[in-house]
Design a protein around this motif. Sequence first.
Motif, mmCIF file in Angstrom:
data_model
loop_
_atom_site.group_PDB
_atom_site.id
_atom_site.type_symbol
_atom_site.label_atom_id
_atom_site.label_comp_id
_atom_site.label_asym_id
_atom_site.label_seq_id
_atom_site.Cartn_x
_atom_site.Cartn_y
_atom_site.Cartn_z
ATOM 1 N N THR A 1 28.881 47.852 44.825
ATOM 2 C CA THR A 1 27.562 47.199 44.803
ATOM 3 C C THR A 1 26.978 47.208 43.396
ATOM 4 N N GLN A 2 27.128 48.330 42.690
ATOM 5 C CA GLN A 2 26.633 48.409 41.311
ATOM 6 C C GLN A 2 27.338 47.389 40.420
ATOM 7 N N LEU A 3 28.656 47.264 40.589
ATOM 8 C CA LEU A 3 29.388 46.304 39.772
ATOM 9 C C LEU A 3 28.951 44.874 40.078
ATOM 10 N N LEU A 4 28.791 44.556 41.351
ATOM 11 C CA LEU A 4 28.370 43.203 41.723
ATOM 12 C C LEU A 4 26.976 42.897 41.165
ATOM 13 N N ASN A 5 26.120 43.904 41.126
ATOM 14 C CA ASN A 5 24.800 43.715 40.503
ATOM 15 C C ASN A 5 24.940 43.420 39.014
ATOM 16 N N LEU A 6 25.866 44.135 38.345
ATOM 17 C CA LEU A 6 26.121 43.903 36.927
ATOM 18 C C LEU A 6 26.642 42.482 36.702
ATOM 19 N N LEU A 7 27.561 42.035 37.551
ATOM 20 C CA LEU A 7 28.131 40.694 37.414
ATOM 21 C C LEU A 7 27.081 39.612 37.610
ATOM 22 N N ASN A 8 26.046 39.941 38.362
ATOM 23 C CA ASN A 8 24.961 38.979 38.582
ATOM 24 C C ASN A 8 23.946 38.993 37.446
ATOM 25 N N GLN A 9 23.707 40.182 36.875
ATOM 26 C CA GLN A 9 22.697 40.317 35.820
ATOM 27 C C GLN A 9 23.198 39.817 34.464
ATOM 28 N N LYS A 10 24.492 40.009 34.181
ATOM 29 C CA LYS A 10 25.065 39.616 32.901
ATOM 30 C C LYS A 10 26.288 38.743 33.131
ATOM 31 N N ARG A 11 26.600 37.954 32.126
ATOM 32 C CA ARG A 11 27.819 37.147 32.222
ATOM 33 C C ARG A 11 28.975 37.998 31.721
ATOM 34 N N CYS A 12 29.769 38.487 32.660
ATOM 35 C CA CYS A 12 30.855 39.406 32.340
ATOM 36 C C CYS A 12 32.204 38.708 32.506
ATOM 37 N N LEU A 13 33.162 39.134 31.721
ATOM 38 C CA LEU A 13 34.553 38.734 31.895
ATOM 39 C C LEU A 13 35.371 40.015 31.960
ATOM 40 N N ILE A 14 35.982 40.255 33.107
ATOM 41 C CA ILE A 14 36.791 41.455 33.315
ATOM 42 C C ILE A 14 38.237 41.029 33.519
ATOM 43 N N ILE A 15 39.145 41.629 32.768
ATOM 44 C CA ILE A 15 40.558 41.297 32.857
ATOM 45 C C ILE A 15 41.309 42.498 33.412
ATOM 46 N N LEU A 16 42.071 42.282 34.465
ATOM 47 C CA LEU A 16 42.947 43.312 35.026
ATOM 48 C C LEU A 16 44.385 42.862 34.821
ATOM 49 N N ASP A 17 45.105 43.569 33.955
ATOM 50 C CA ASP A 17 46.484 43.223 33.623
ATOM 51 C C ASP A 17 47.454 44.013 34.497
ATOM 52 N N ASP A 18 48.653 43.439 34.728
ATOM 53 C CA ASP A 18 49.728 44.090 35.491
ATOM 54 C C ASP A 18 49.333 44.349 36.943
ATOM 55 N N ILE A 19 48.722 43.359 37.570
ATOM 56 C CA ILE A 19 48.301 43.491 38.960
ATOM 57 C C ILE A 19 49.473 43.773 39.899
ATOM 58 N N GLN A 20 50.689 43.337 39.536
ATOM 59 C CA GLN A 20 51.844 43.565 40.417
ATOM 60 C C GLN A 20 52.083 45.050 40.692
ATOM 61 N N GLU A 21 51.482 45.919 39.879
ATOM 62 C CA GLU A 21 51.666 47.357 40.074
ATOM 63 C C GLU A 21 51.023 47.861 41.363
ATOM 64 N N ILE A 22 50.078 47.112 41.943
ATOM 65 C CA ILE A 22 49.440 47.567 43.191
ATOM 66 C C ILE A 22 50.162 47.007 44.422
ATOM 67 N N PHE A 23 51.256 46.235 44.205
ATOM 68 C CA PHE A 23 52.025 45.679 45.316
ATOM 69 C C PHE A 23 53.255 46.542 45.599
#
Length: 446
Positions: A221-243
């Motif tokens: 919820t805190q992160l979603l509030n941050l994404l709404n208050q500011k224009r953020c770009l978050i990059i998650l690399d190597d997503i295949q590691e969670i599969f």
Amino acid sequence: MDIKEVLQFADELVCVQTGKHLDDIQDTVIKGVWQGHTYEEIAAQCNRSESHVRDVGYKLWQILSEQLNEDINKRNFRSVLSRLQITRSPIIIQNNKHQNNTHNFNCYSYNSNKNTKNNDNEETSSHYLTLSPKITHFYGRETELQTLSHWLINQNNRLISVLGLPGIGKTTLVKHFIDLNLQQFDVVIWKSIKLSHSLDNILTEILTFTKSNNTENNKLTQLLNLLNQKRCLIILDDIQEIFIPGQLAGKYKPEYKDYKTFFAKITEIEHQSSLILISQEQCQEMICIDEELYPVKCLELQGLDNTDILKTQKLKDEENWLNLIKLYEGNPAYLQRIAILIRNIFQCRVSEFLSDGLLLTEDMKYQLNELFNRLSTVEQQITLELSKYNQPVSREHLRESLSLSSMDLINGLQSLNRRYLVTPIEGEKTLFNLSPVFREYVKIDS
């Protein structure tokens, strides 16, 4: 400002940073960009390759950004200089690289309309890119770069997957986009799943870094509030590691199913930010999302067909470079390793190397072995059968040759397609073609 004033201003700033005045190519790049020309057009004017001109421009924007304390790139160069309200007057600039030298130029002072902060650390604190790679060369991805820019800046898509084989250039593309567009976002954060698998840890680090951590709400919820208050770009690399390795593509490990909820919330809840997922395989549920209804996009990277990628490798027989690129599917990582082999063993002669056919280096075999081990048993059976043929094979032939149910065969082919190892070819009958490099690996390994 007219172009003469722009060139003099840029020349003096570059001289402060490097101790050298603008050379002819730098001069041509600045003129061309100021006049709205593309890098391709500028390259034609100075008889240089587009990639070389792009590299020159990239270094220029870095220098000007540092000297003017502004994020400057090709797209905003003219507008930033116009906004700075530059006027002619003598100024003194301290060269940070040579602390004993102070340069006094009869150049231009500037008055920025941008709200600046007194603390330099505060001004850059919203950009956490220490885990991102440094890009020294960027080749042949102009179309993909424009697509990414359109999706993120013009359309404000909330969730974007950048997908493709290992070494194809996914991370390079995203980092180059960030280098060019850092000023478009209030917060930019790069995280690698290989270094921090836990979503809870990643959320904690983001909230701590942005000073958004509190105990009133849960972290999502805190992160979603941050994404709404500011224009953020978050990059998650190597997503295949969670599969899960050994399963069909895109199935979550049980301990990482919270990512599924996280990605869904990013698309469903209204906000002004974006999340980029860099992966070798796509999340299964993302395939079912209607892009017309949700702000979700997938950018699938294919191999390069631009010989510029080999121009720094000191290879001979340039007329054969394109054949070499096609043989290794335009994969930059493959080509870099093969170029080293050609230099060391074939005295840089590409034609001599090509006479031996497709060869795999030991580090290529290691990477392909990791890729093979991620496949399910069904996928491994299909690739072993496909590797027997140097041409595309029909589904009917595979069904006759393998003791698999129709559903297992279809699911296996679909999963291999999602891993970019098998390509369907349309015709009277749909045929399936195995990646030539992967085919060679499977032949050797089997």
